[in-house]
Design a protein around this motif. Sequence first.
Motif, PDB file in Angstrom:
ATOM      1  N   GLU A 194      -3.227  -5.675   1.745  1.00 10.79           N
ATOM      2  CA  GLU A 194      -3.872  -4.408   2.067  1.00 10.79           C
ATOM      3  C   GLU A 194      -2.886  -3.242   1.948  1.00 10.79           C
ATOM      4  O   GLU A 194      -3.258  -2.161   1.510  1.00 10.79           O
ATOM      5  N   ALA A 195      -1.662  -3.497   2.355  1.00  8.38           N
ATOM      6  CA  ALA A 195      -0.637  -2.448   2.211  1.00  8.38           C
ATOM      7  C   ALA A 195      -0.471  -2.092   0.735  1.00  8.38           C
ATOM      8  O   ALA A 195      -0.380  -0.917   0.372  1.00  8.38           O
ATOM      9  N   ARG A 196      -0.472  -3.122  -0.092  1.00 13.53           N
ATOM     10  CA  ARG A 196      -0.378  -2.896  -1.538  1.00 13.53           C
ATOM     11  C   ARG A 196      -1.549  -2.041  -2.016  1.00 13.53           C
ATOM     12  O   ARG A 196      -1.379  -1.107  -2.792  1.00 13.53           O
ATOM     13  N   ALA A 197      -2.729  -2.411  -1.512  1.00 16.33           N
ATOM     14  CA  ALA A 197      -3.925  -1.681  -1.934  1.00 16.33           C
ATOM     15  C   ALA A 197      -3.856  -0.218  -1.501  1.00 16.33           C
ATOM     16  O   ALA A 197      -4.241   0.680  -2.258  1.00 16.33           O
ATOM     17  N   VAL A 198      -3.346   0.012  -0.294  1.00 12.07           N
ATOM     18  CA  VAL A 198      -3.226   1.391   0.209  1.00 12.07           C
ATOM     19  C   VAL A 198      -2.277   2.193  -0.678  1.00 12.07           C
ATOM     20  O   VAL A 198      -2.587   3.315  -1.103  1.00 12.07           O
ATOM     21  N   VAL A 199      -1.125   1.593  -0.972  1.00 16.73           N
ATOM     22  CA  VAL A 199      -0.127   2.326  -1.778  1.00 16.73           C
ATOM     23  C   VAL A 199      -0.645   2.521  -3.202  1.00 16.73           C
ATOM     24  O   VAL A 199      -0.471   3.588  -3.798  1.00 16.73           O
ATOM     25  N   GLN A 200      -1.293   1.491  -3.742  1.00 16.64           N
ATOM     26  CA  GLN A 200      -1.856   1.619  -5.100  1.00 16.64           C
ATOM     27  C   GLN A 200      -2.898   2.728  -5.146  1.00 16.64           C
ATOM     28  O   GLN A 200      -2.914   3.529  -6.076  1.00 16.64           O
ATOM     29  N   ALA A 201      -3.757   2.752  -4.131  1.00 17.99           N
ATOM     30  CA  ALA A 201      -4.788   3.792  -4.085  1.00 17.99           C
ATOM     31  C   ALA A 201      -4.143   5.174  -3.958  1.00 17.99           C
ATOM     32  O   ALA A 201      -4.602   6.144  -4.569  1.00 17.99           O
ATOM     33  N   ALA A 202      -3.074   5.258  -3.172  1.00 24.72           N
ATOM     34  CA  ALA A 202      -2.371   6.545  -3.028  1.00 24.72           C
ATOM     35  C   ALA A 202      -1.782   6.972  -4.366  1.00 24.72           C
ATOM     36  O   ALA A 202      -1.853   8.143  -4.747  1.00 24.72           O
ATOM     37  N   LEU A 203      -1.229   6.004  -5.081  1.00 24.76           N
ATOM     38  CA  LEU A 203      -0.643   6.311  -6.399  1.00 24.76           C
ATOM     39  C   LEU A 203      -1.716   6.832  -7.359  1.00 24.76           C
ATOM     40  O   LEU A 203      -1.471   7.733  -8.158  1.00 24.76           O
ATOM     41  N   GLN A 204      -2.907   6.253  -7.241  1.00 21.29           N
ATOM     42  CA  GLN A 204      -3.977   6.655  -8.154  1.00 21.29           C
ATOM     43  C   GLN A 204      -4.507   8.060  -7.867  1.00 21.29           C
ATOM     44  O   GLN A 204      -5.240   8.615  -8.683  1.00 21.29           O
ATOM     45  N   THR A 205      -4.141   8.623  -6.728  1.00 19.45           N
ATOM     46  CA  THR A 205      -4.585  10.005  -6.457  1.00 19.45           C
ATOM     47  C   THR A 205      -3.715  11.030  -7.205  1.00 19.45           C
ATOM     48  O   THR A 205      -4.058  12.187  -7.285  1.00 19.45           O
ATOM     49  N   ASP A 222       9.781   4.778   0.178  1.00 21.32           N
ATOM     50  CA  ASP A 222       9.978   3.342   0.431  1.00 21.32           C
ATOM     51  C   ASP A 222       8.662   2.572   0.353  1.00 21.32           C
ATOM     52  O   ASP A 222       8.641   1.403  -0.032  1.00 21.32           O
ATOM     53  N   MET A 223       7.567   3.250   0.745  1.00 21.60           N
ATOM     54  CA  MET A 223       6.250   2.602   0.701  1.00 21.60           C
ATOM     55  C   MET A 223       5.910   2.100  -0.701  1.00 21.60           C
ATOM     56  O   MET A 223       5.206   1.118  -0.870  1.00 21.60           O
ATOM     57  N   LEU A 224       6.424   2.820  -1.695  1.00 22.82           N
ATOM     58  CA  LEU A 224       6.115   2.435  -3.087  1.00 22.82           C
ATOM     59  C   LEU A 224       6.670   1.049  -3.429  1.00 22.82           C
ATOM     60  O   LEU A 224       6.273   0.446  -4.415  1.00 22.82           O
TER      61      LEU A 224
END
Lengths: 194, 165
Positions: free
Chosen positions: A121-132, B53-55
């Motif tokens: 889920e953390a991965r999904a959160v960061v991935q979704a943030a990247l996609q913004t 770091d989150m990345l």
Amino acid sequence: MLRVKEGDQEAFTQLVTAYQDRLVNVLHHLLNDQEAAEDVAQEVFLRIYRARLGYVPTAKFSTWLFHIANNLANNQRRNKGRRKEVTLNMSESGPLGPRPVEQLLADKSGLMPTRQLDNAEARAVVQAALQTLNERQKLAVLLHKFEEMSYADIGATLELSGEAVKSLLSRARENLRAQLEPYMKQGSLNQAVR
Amino acid sequence: MAKISRLSSTQRDDLIAYLDGELDDVQTQQVEQILAESNVARHEIDMFARTWDMLGALPTHKVSAEFTQKTLSMIAVKPPPPPLSEQAWFQHVRRGGILAGWVTAATIAGVAGYQITNSQIPNPADKLVDELPIIEKLDQLQEAGSVEFLRELHKQRAFDHGSAQ
């Protein structure tokens, strides 16, 4: 690359092996699709091979590689966008485009973001943030994070000045922060990432 | 120095560039001074660093098992375009160019040959053209009778009168 220019096939194989994972990783994050990322990566290597005779080592090879990759990824996105116009399913995508991080997490759990996130889920959160991020911001972040490129090299890849890269990365990180801060404050995302 | 409650856009850019090690010595000193004096700046840089770091949670994607082989065989199947001199269109243009060159050369040689021949070998028609004024007035000249009579008239400038008019 200079050996490739001289017709050394083995050197080209080494080049592909050395850069393929790095290239596909960045392209996958840009295009959100492994198959598309590999197709574009193949085209990048093909173009490099075809251009080998005219290669002049004026900049880093990786800068040249990612510059070609960026151009091809842009073409890929444009083509995909055209196809999407025909196949767009309104039930899966609202008029405002991709769903924000909060919505993505709400889909996964009604308790979010108060409960702890697991790694996926953390991965999904960061991935979704990247996609913004917009495409340039995203590539600048990926090159800086994964390729550890300097501002000057990112500038050479994106055809921007060092100052423009500084501003681009700053905006990108402001956006990432806005997306991720609620989870960082809870401490849940930090723990999951660790 | 006044307490900083809010960072400017430039200061925030500099904070991030400071984190990335992209500032020169002077700028680095300026940022460190701001950090030493401002809780806001310290909080900001902490949040930016943690966001970065989150990345690290992003997945790393690798190529599929057959990617390398597929890529290398694709390059073998799709050889680079042949050099210009070996491309079909270039061959056609080249052949056309050679043909046009020969035609031009033959035309120039023909014209030059004609001119040389004309200048070296007298043409019987030329004499006819030269004598055309006499031929045209042949009847009148015959009426004059003899050449001696005409010469006598010429000596007496009988023809000048007509030309003076």
